[in-house]
Design an enzyme around this catalytic site. Structure first.
Site, PDB file in Angstrom:
ATOM      1  N   PHE A 146       0.864  -1.174   0.000  1.00  0.00           N
ATOM      2  CA  PHE A 146       0.000   0.000   0.000  1.00  0.00           C
ATOM      3  C   PHE A 146       0.904   1.227   0.000  1.00  0.00           C
ATOM      4  O   PHE A 146       1.874   1.290   0.737  1.00  0.00           O
ATOM      5  CB  PHE A 146      -0.917  -0.013   1.236  1.00  0.00           C
ATOM      6  CG  PHE A 146      -2.164   0.793   1.070  1.00  0.00           C
ATOM      7  CD1 PHE A 146      -3.237   0.279   0.364  1.00  0.00           C
ATOM      8  CD2 PHE A 146      -2.261   2.058   1.611  1.00  0.00           C
ATOM      9  CE1 PHE A 146      -4.398   1.019   0.201  1.00  0.00           C
ATOM     10  CE2 PHE A 146      -3.404   2.798   1.455  1.00  0.00           C
ATOM     11  CZ  PHE A 146      -4.485   2.284   0.756  1.00  0.00           C
ATOM     12  N   VAL A 173       0.448  -2.178   6.143  1.00  0.00           N
ATOM     13  CA  VAL A 173       1.092  -2.161   7.454  1.00  0.00           C
ATOM     14  C   VAL A 173       0.386  -3.096   8.429  1.00  0.00           C
ATOM     15  O   VAL A 173       1.036  -3.805   9.201  1.00  0.00           O
ATOM     16  CB  VAL A 173       1.147  -0.710   7.988  1.00  0.00           C
ATOM     17  CG1 VAL A 173       1.503  -0.664   9.455  1.00  0.00           C
ATOM     18  CG2 VAL A 173       2.121   0.118   7.152  1.00  0.00           C
ATOM     19  N   PHE A 174      -0.920  -3.125   8.403  1.00  0.00           N
ATOM     20  CA  PHE A 174      -1.691  -3.963   9.324  1.00  0.00           C
ATOM     21  C   PHE A 174      -1.381  -5.455   9.151  1.00  0.00           C
ATOM     22  O   PHE A 174      -1.520  -6.237  10.081  1.00  0.00           O
ATOM     23  CB  PHE A 174      -3.192  -3.709   9.135  1.00  0.00           C
ATOM     24  CG  PHE A 174      -4.047  -4.266  10.227  1.00  0.00           C
ATOM     25  CD1 PHE A 174      -4.178  -3.603  11.440  1.00  0.00           C
ATOM     26  CD2 PHE A 174      -4.729  -5.460  10.058  1.00  0.00           C
ATOM     27  CE1 PHE A 174      -4.968  -4.113  12.460  1.00  0.00           C
ATOM     28  CE2 PHE A 174      -5.526  -5.989  11.062  1.00  0.00           C
ATOM     29  CZ  PHE A 174      -5.646  -5.310  12.270  1.00  0.00           C
ATOM     30  N   ASP A 175      -0.915  -5.828   7.958  1.00  0.00           N
ATOM     31  CA  ASP A 175      -0.633  -7.221   7.632  1.00  0.00           C
ATOM     32  C   ASP A 175       0.779  -7.663   8.016  1.00  0.00           C
ATOM     33  O   ASP A 175       1.113  -8.841   7.867  1.00  0.00           O
ATOM     34  CB  ASP A 175      -0.837  -7.438   6.127  1.00  0.00           C
ATOM     35  CG  ASP A 175      -2.198  -6.975   5.674  1.00  0.00           C
ATOM     36  OD1 ASP A 175      -3.193  -7.514   6.185  1.00  0.00           O
ATOM     37  OD2 ASP A 175      -2.274  -6.034   4.848  1.00  0.00           O
ATOM     38  N   HIS A 204      -9.019   5.592  10.511  1.00  0.00           N
ATOM     39  CA  HIS A 204      -8.458   4.307  10.115  1.00  0.00           C
ATOM     40  C   HIS A 204      -6.927   4.295  10.236  1.00  0.00           C
ATOM     41  O   HIS A 204      -6.347   3.310  10.702  1.00  0.00           O
ATOM     42  CB  HIS A 204      -8.887   3.981   8.676  1.00  0.00           C
ATOM     43  CG  HIS A 204      -8.393   2.671   8.177  1.00  0.00           C
ATOM     44  ND1 HIS A 204      -8.926   1.468   8.584  1.00  0.00           N
ATOM     45  CD2 HIS A 204      -7.406   2.360   7.302  1.00  0.00           C
ATOM     46  CE1 HIS A 204      -8.293   0.477   7.976  1.00  0.00           C
ATOM     47  NE2 HIS A 204      -7.360   1.000   7.203  1.00  0.00           N
ATOM     48  N   ARG A 252       9.233  11.922   4.363  1.00  0.00           N
ATOM     49  CA  ARG A 252       9.716  11.028   5.413  1.00  0.00           C
ATOM     50  C   ARG A 252      10.283   9.712   4.884  1.00  0.00           C
ATOM     51  O   ARG A 252      10.572   8.809   5.665  1.00  0.00           O
ATOM     52  CB  ARG A 252       8.585  10.744   6.402  1.00  0.00           C
ATOM     53  CG  ARG A 252       8.186  11.998   7.154  1.00  0.00           C
ATOM     54  CD  ARG A 252       7.065  11.744   8.114  1.00  0.00           C
ATOM     55  NE  ARG A 252       6.637  12.993   8.723  1.00  0.00           N
ATOM     56  CZ  ARG A 252       5.500  13.161   9.338  1.00  0.00           C
ATOM     57  NH1 ARG A 252       4.642  12.155   9.435  1.00  0.00           N
ATOM     58  NH2 ARG A 252       5.184  14.321   9.862  1.00  0.00           N
TER      59      ARG A 252
END
Length: 141
Positions: A13, A45-47, A77, A117
């Site tokens: 993502f 990131v959640f995975d 979210h 960043r």
């Protein structure tokens, strides 16, 4: 000879951002006589925690870095994703006694912030290497 072998877990993502992060991380590792020997792409990131756990179970890497960009949306979210993923990532580092460096930017940032960043990926490599060094020092005491 490579000082440390590092695995990288990279979110797909926001791929344009995370790919730049990976390239910087690989260059930073090389500059520090280390190597990112394994790269695993995950949807987001959640995975990350599940893949991190599988990598840690193999016990083949001195450290793991995470690379992702959690960009602010219309809901909270991004806050939820970043909080839960970072908490679980920290838990895994403790469970397996292996450094897992947080190279995830956000939450609460714009796409422009995320581009600014990208260089934080270098900090993740630096943190992973420093933690490996510190743990090695503790073992020698």
């Amino acid at each position: 000879m490579v000082k440390y072998e590092i695995a990288a877990v990279v979110a797909e993502f926001n791929y344009d951002i995370t790919q730049m992060m990976l390239e910087l991380a690989q260059a930073e590792a090389k500059n520090r006589d280390c190597e990112i020997t394994k790269v695993v792409a995950v949807p987001g990131v959640f995975d990350m925690p599940l893949v991190i756990k599988k990598l840690l179970q193999k016990d083949e890497y001195d450290a793991i870095i995470t690379l992702g960009a959690v960009i602010e949306g219309a809901t909270d979210h991004d806050q939820i994703v970043a909080q839960h993923a970072s908490r679980k990532i920290a838990d895994l580092a403790l469970e397996y006694d292996t450094p897992v460096a947080l190279g995830i930017t956000g939450p609460g940032m714009t796409r422009l912030d995320a581009h600014r960043r990208v260089k934080n990926a270098k900090s993740a490599v630096e943190a992973a290497i420093k933690m490996c060094d510190r743990l090695k020092e503790l073992e020698e005491d």
